[in-house]
Each structure stands twice: as structure tokens, then as C-alpha cells.
Design an enzyme around this catalytic site. Structure first.
Site, PDB file in Angstrom:
ATOM      1  N   ASP A 169      43.761  -5.306  62.484  1.00 25.77           N
ATOM      2  CA  ASP A 169      44.937  -4.470  62.667  1.00 25.77           C
ATOM      3  C   ASP A 169      46.218  -5.251  62.342  1.00 25.77           C
ATOM      4  O   ASP A 169      46.343  -6.417  62.723  1.00 25.77           O
ATOM      5  CB  ASP A 169      44.964  -4.028  64.143  1.00 25.77           C
ATOM      6  CG  ASP A 169      46.000  -2.973  64.431  1.00 25.77           C
ATOM      7  OD1 ASP A 169      45.874  -1.880  63.865  1.00 25.77           O
ATOM      8  OD2 ASP A 169      46.912  -3.237  65.234  1.00 25.77           O
ATOM      9  N   GLU A 217      31.240 -19.292  59.861  1.00 33.44           N
ATOM     10  CA  GLU A 217      30.124 -19.798  60.686  1.00 33.44           C
ATOM     11  C   GLU A 217      29.027 -18.744  60.824  1.00 33.44           C
ATOM     12  O   GLU A 217      27.952 -19.035  61.344  1.00 33.44           O
ATOM     13  CB  GLU A 217      30.628 -20.158  62.092  1.00 33.44           C
ATOM     14  CG  GLU A 217      31.607 -21.311  62.134  1.00 33.44           C
ATOM     15  CD  GLU A 217      32.268 -21.401  63.522  1.00 33.44           C
ATOM     16  OE1 GLU A 217      31.669 -20.937  64.517  1.00 33.44           O
ATOM     17  OE2 GLU A 217      33.392 -21.930  63.590  1.00 33.44           O
TER      18      GLU A 217
END
Ligand code: GLC
Length: 521
Positions: free
Chosen positions: A205, A256
Site C-alpha cells: 500500500d 529469503e
């Protein structure tokens, strides 16, 4: 689980679930996680690849969930963490990816950090996570700078001890200070929380917010400083260069977790500045809002497409096309409403879905939903009150989805009253009414998405413009698809090629006004 292709998102069709309005599982008139889970078969039949679910975190709902009080839990109105896990498991079992909203720029005023900040004194560490400042003028009675809130009124609110805090949106959405190390660390914790649960990515957002220029200088006074438009370099509220460091941190966490992605809501219209968000160590995708803001006009749409493609050229990202979302009038309405708006929306769907890259479909696009004019007393968007009741806000494009039956709430909820009222006359727009009708908007979307999945004509990143009659757009994808859209005032002849799909009847060899066709050259 979905296939393990790490780049699954590069040509995916995402379906935006505005959670309050998609499906109500517990009968309170507001959509929820159980509702989404029960309606997964619709999304599987439709043929989308992934969901984006708008915020479902604990929230006082000052901005309907974009005011987050705890980013690592579920708002009881929407369910609980077990309901989220169950939805995720079912979606994955059906091969659907799930992405969730991340709201880093601000918290709710009910977040424990902000409550602590209000309880603490000016200059305290508690206040340092937000942007508290002394005011200007005698007694500091003037806001610290001239920034307006995009929802109307000043972007500053004064607290009883005399300091002011910054909120680019509603006063219930205080902006965080991203130079504070705990702010970024907490964002990373939130990302890991959802990634560890198994989400496939995030929609970020206000991804051009977060960083603010040091000293918070006045911005260039502007006429329209309203919601989600890009006002260029004089508007210091957004697109500060410091934002890219935030995106690099976000990307490091994502890396990751192979195969996970983020798309940014970046209201930046300059191609080069937008492209900076798509550098190899930043966002994988950024919404390109140029289709959403273009008129139904061949020149305008072509310019929108060319700029969107120019933006991603030279970045690792594919283009990312949006026709409608929960913040803007729906495209049926933008294009003229009624029969004309719907014809154009059918053509626009084939245009959007023919373009190379990623497409976002907003819930209800596939049903051809228009905006609904609501009476004053039904309006809920904070923009209505904040603008002194001059801007009606975004409720018109957020009406609940009609599923079946002849009267409100058309299978959306077990009760008739819904959080935004549903209109009479939507019985012909329900999923049930459209499902077996070959001429329906739903059938058009299903067929288009099936072709996107199965036809080699819709592969390849390349797009070549073809000569076209005046007022028409024609292009060829490298996979061989030819898409022709007729925005002129007259029928035009159908080009050579095998007919794959058309937004209207083309059996007499012409493409009518406000229609589009897919052919294989
Ligand atoms: C984004 C959302 C919008 C929300 C605003 C503040 O623009 O799409 O709905 O009001 O951010 O969080």
C-alpha cells in the site's frame, strides 16, 4: 501446492478480493475470510492464478482496514488466524496463489505504538516512531507545513499538549517515521509472519509513501492534491528518494523466501521515476495505473500502453495492467455506463488480457459491475466527511458482489442489509445468472483466461503495433496473437487470421464499434 515455478507471477492474472465486499460467511453483512474460502470454486472456474486480499487485520475501520491496529492478526469481523490458514490451504490445494496487503506507510491510531505516543511527552522515544512536530506561528497554532491530507483537510492533527502529528490520509492513520530503526524492523517482522504462514507475496500500500524529505518542507501549492494522483516533483509527500532504501529492505526479506513477490501501489506517472521502483533489488512489480486513468479513446489508450511498456523496458519487471480497483470508479461506469459502458468494458477486458505481462482483475470486473450511486446516509468512505461532503468518495465501486437470486443481497450474505446497500436490478448480474450464458461478461472472462493459459498465441513479451483503421488499436504479441480494438465510430473489417475470441458477434466479417477481437495471425 501450486507449481514451483519461481517466476509464476510474470504473466499471472491476479484477482483482487476487496474483503468487505466479496462474500459474507458469517451473516453480519460484511465479507470475510470464510466467505472467500466458500467461494474459491468461482475463482477456480474463472481461471485466475492468484488472489490479492485487501487488509483483514484488526482495525477500527476508519479507512475500512487500511488503518491497521495490529498487522500480525485478524480482525474478528473477518475471522481469525485459523480461518486464514484454512483459506490459504484450500487455495493452495486448488493451485491458487494468495497475496495479502502490507500497509507500511501508516498505522491505525489504535495501534499500541500510537497509543503510547499520545500518552508520552513531546520529544519522547514513543513519539519518535511517528512524525510529531511543533506547529508554526505564535503558540504553534499553525500546522508544521502546508501539506494537505489526500482525503481532504490538512495532513496534520494537533494533540492536547500542542504538538502536531502527520497523517497523509485520515487522522486515524498516523504516518510512521521510516528513519526510525524499529519501524523497518517491525515491517520485516510482519512480512516474515505472513511469509512463514505461506503467503505467496504482498501488495504494498502507498509504496511511494513511507520516506519523507528531511525537514518536511512545504510543498508546491496545487489545485488538486486529492487521492492517489501523482502531482509530480513539487509534491513532497510522495516519491521521496529515500523510499528506495525501504524497498531494498523489503526485497531482502522476500529473497529469503524463493518464489514470493511484491507488487507496489506506486502512483508515480513519470516513466523513469516509476522504473526506479523496479530495479533488480526493489519491487518485482508496480501497478501501472495508466490504463485505469485513460479515456475510452484510441490515442489515449495507445499512449497509456506505450508509456507502461517504456517504464518496464530496461527493468527486470513485466508490465502490470489494472483497469479497476477499490479506489477508482469502475470501468463500466468510466466508459459511459449502461449498454455502451458494458460493451466497452467487454472490449477493454480483451485489451487488458491481451497485453504482455501481469493483469489485475478487481472483484466484479468479471461480472461487468457498474458503480452504484448511494444516498448520502449510506456513504462510509472517510473522504465524504473529510471533504466537507463535497467528494462522495469510493463507496460506489465497493458494492458487494452479487452471487445468485433475485433481490439484495443476492447470495452475498444471509441477510438483506449489507455494509453498503446493494441495488435492485442486479439479478441479471449475478454469478449464477451469467454462468451458463455464453454471451455474458463472465463467460467472456472465463474464455479469455482459458486462452491465456492454453494458447501459445498469448505468450511472449514482445508487442508490435500494427497498422489499423483510424480510431482503432491493433497489435501483435510475439506469440502470434493479434488484438484489434475498434474505438472509432464505424464498423471496420476483421483482419485475416483464425478467430480466437471476440467481445461481440463478428460472424459477418466486421468488427463493430466499441468491440475487440483476438485472432491468430
Ligand atoms: C491505498 C489504498 C486505499 C487507502 C490508502 C490509505 O491507496 O488503496 O484504499 O485508502 O492507501 O491506506
Amino acid at each position: 501446492m501450486p507449481s514451483t515455478d519461481l517466476d509464476w507471477w510474470r504473466d499471472a492474472v491476479f484477482y483482487q478480493v476487496y474483503i468487505r465486499s466479496f462474500a459474507d460467511g458469517n451473516g453480519d453483512g460484511v465479507g470475510d475470510l470464510a466467505g472467500i474460502r466458500a467461494r474459491l470454486p468461482h475463482l477456480i472456474d474463472l481461471g485466475v492464478d492468484a488472489l490479492w486480499i485487501t487488509p483483514f487485520y484488526p482495525s477500527p475501520m476508519a479507512d475500512h482496514g487500511y488503518d491497521v491496529a495490529d498487522p500480525r492478526d485478524v480482525e474478528p469481523t473477518f475471522g481469525d488466524l485459523a480461518a486464514f490458514d484454512a483459506l490459504l490451504a484450500d487455495a493452495h490445494a486448488a493451485g491458487l496463489r494468495v497475496t495479502v496487503d502490507l500497509v507500511p506507510n501508516h498505522t491505525s491510531h489504535a495501534h499500541e505504538w500510537f497509543e503510547a505516543a499520545l500518552a508520552a511527552a513531546p520529544g519522547s522515544p514513543e513519539r519518535a516512531r511517528y512524525l510529531f512536530r511543533d506547529g508554526r506561528g505564535s503558540d504553534g497554532a499553525e500546522p508544521p507545513n502546508n501539506w494537505p491530507s489526500v482525503f481532504g483537510g490538512p495532513a496534520w492533527t494537533r494533540v492536547p499538549d500542542g504538538q502536531w502529528y502527520l497523517h497523509l490520509f485520515a487522522p486515524e492513520q498516523p504516518d510512521l517515521d521510516f528513519t526510525h530503526p524499529e519501524v523497518l524492523a517491525d515491517l520485516e517482522e510482519t512480512m516474515r509472519f505472513w511469509l512463514d504462514r505461506g503467503v505467496d507475496g504482498f501488495r504494498i500500500d502507498v509504496a511511494h509513501g513511507m520516506a519523507k524529505p528531511s525537514g518536511l518542507p512545504d510543498m508546491l501549492p496545487m489545485e488538486d492534491t486529492g487521492l492517489l494522483a501523482d502531482h509530480g516533483p513539487g509534491d513532497h509527500r510522495f516519491d521521496d528518494d529515500g523510499v528506495h532504501e525501504v524497498h531494498r529492505r523489503i526485497r531482502r526479506v522476500l529473497d529469503e523466501y524463493p518464489g514470493r513477490m511484491a507488487v507496489g501501489e506506486v502512483w508515480v506517472s513519470d516513466d523513469d521515476r516509476l522504473a526506479q521502483y523496479l530495479r533488480p533489488d526493489e519491487l518485482q512489480l508496480a501497478f501501472n495505473f495508466k490504463l485505469l486513468t485513460a479515456e475510452w479513446d484510441a490515442e489515449d489508450l495507445r499512449t497509456a500502453i506505450e508509456h507502461s511498456l517504456a517504464t518496464v523496458e530496461g527493468t527486470p519487471a513485466p508490465a502490470c495492467w489494472v483497469l479497476s480497483n477499490h479506489d477508482r470508479p469502475r470501468h463500466v461506469t468510466r466508459y459511459g455506463d449502461g449498454i455502451v459502458g458494458t460493451r466497452r468494458a467487454r472490449a477493454a477486458a480483451l485489451l487488458q488480457l491481451a497485453l504482455p505481462g501481469v493483469a489485475y482483475v478487481y472483484n466484479g470486473d468479471e461480472l461487468g459491475l457498474p458503480d452504484v450511486d448511494l444516498p448520502d446516509e449510506a456513504l462510509q468512505d472517510p473522504i465524504w466527511e473529510r471533504s466537507g461532503r463535497t467528494e462522495r468518495g469510493r463507496d460506489a465501486c465497493r458494492i458487494p458482489v452479487p452471487w445468485s437470486g433475485d433481490e439484495p443481497s443476492y447470495g452475498f450474505s444471509s441477510r438483506r442489509d449489507t455494509w453498503l446497500p446493494m441495488p435492485e436490478g442486479w439479478d441479471r448480474l449475478t454469478v449464477a445468472a451469467q454462468a451458463d450464458d455464453d454471451a455474458s461478461m463472465l463467460s467472456l472472462y472465463r474464455r479469455a483466461l482459458e486462452l491465456r493459459r492454453t494458447s501459445s498465441a498469448l505468450r511472449g513479451d514482445g508487442l508490435e503495433w500494427l497498422p489499423a483503421p483510424a480510431g482503432c488499436l491493433a497489435f501483435r504479441r510475439s506469440g502470434g496473437l493479434v488484438c484489434l480494438v475498434n474505438l472509432s465510430a464505424d464498423d471496420v473489417p476483421l483482419p485475416e487470421g483464425e478467430l480466437l475470441l471476440a467481445s461481440t458477434d463478428v460472424s459477418d466479417g466486421v468488427l463493430p464499434v466499441d468491440a475487440a477481437v483476438w485472432l491468430r495471425a
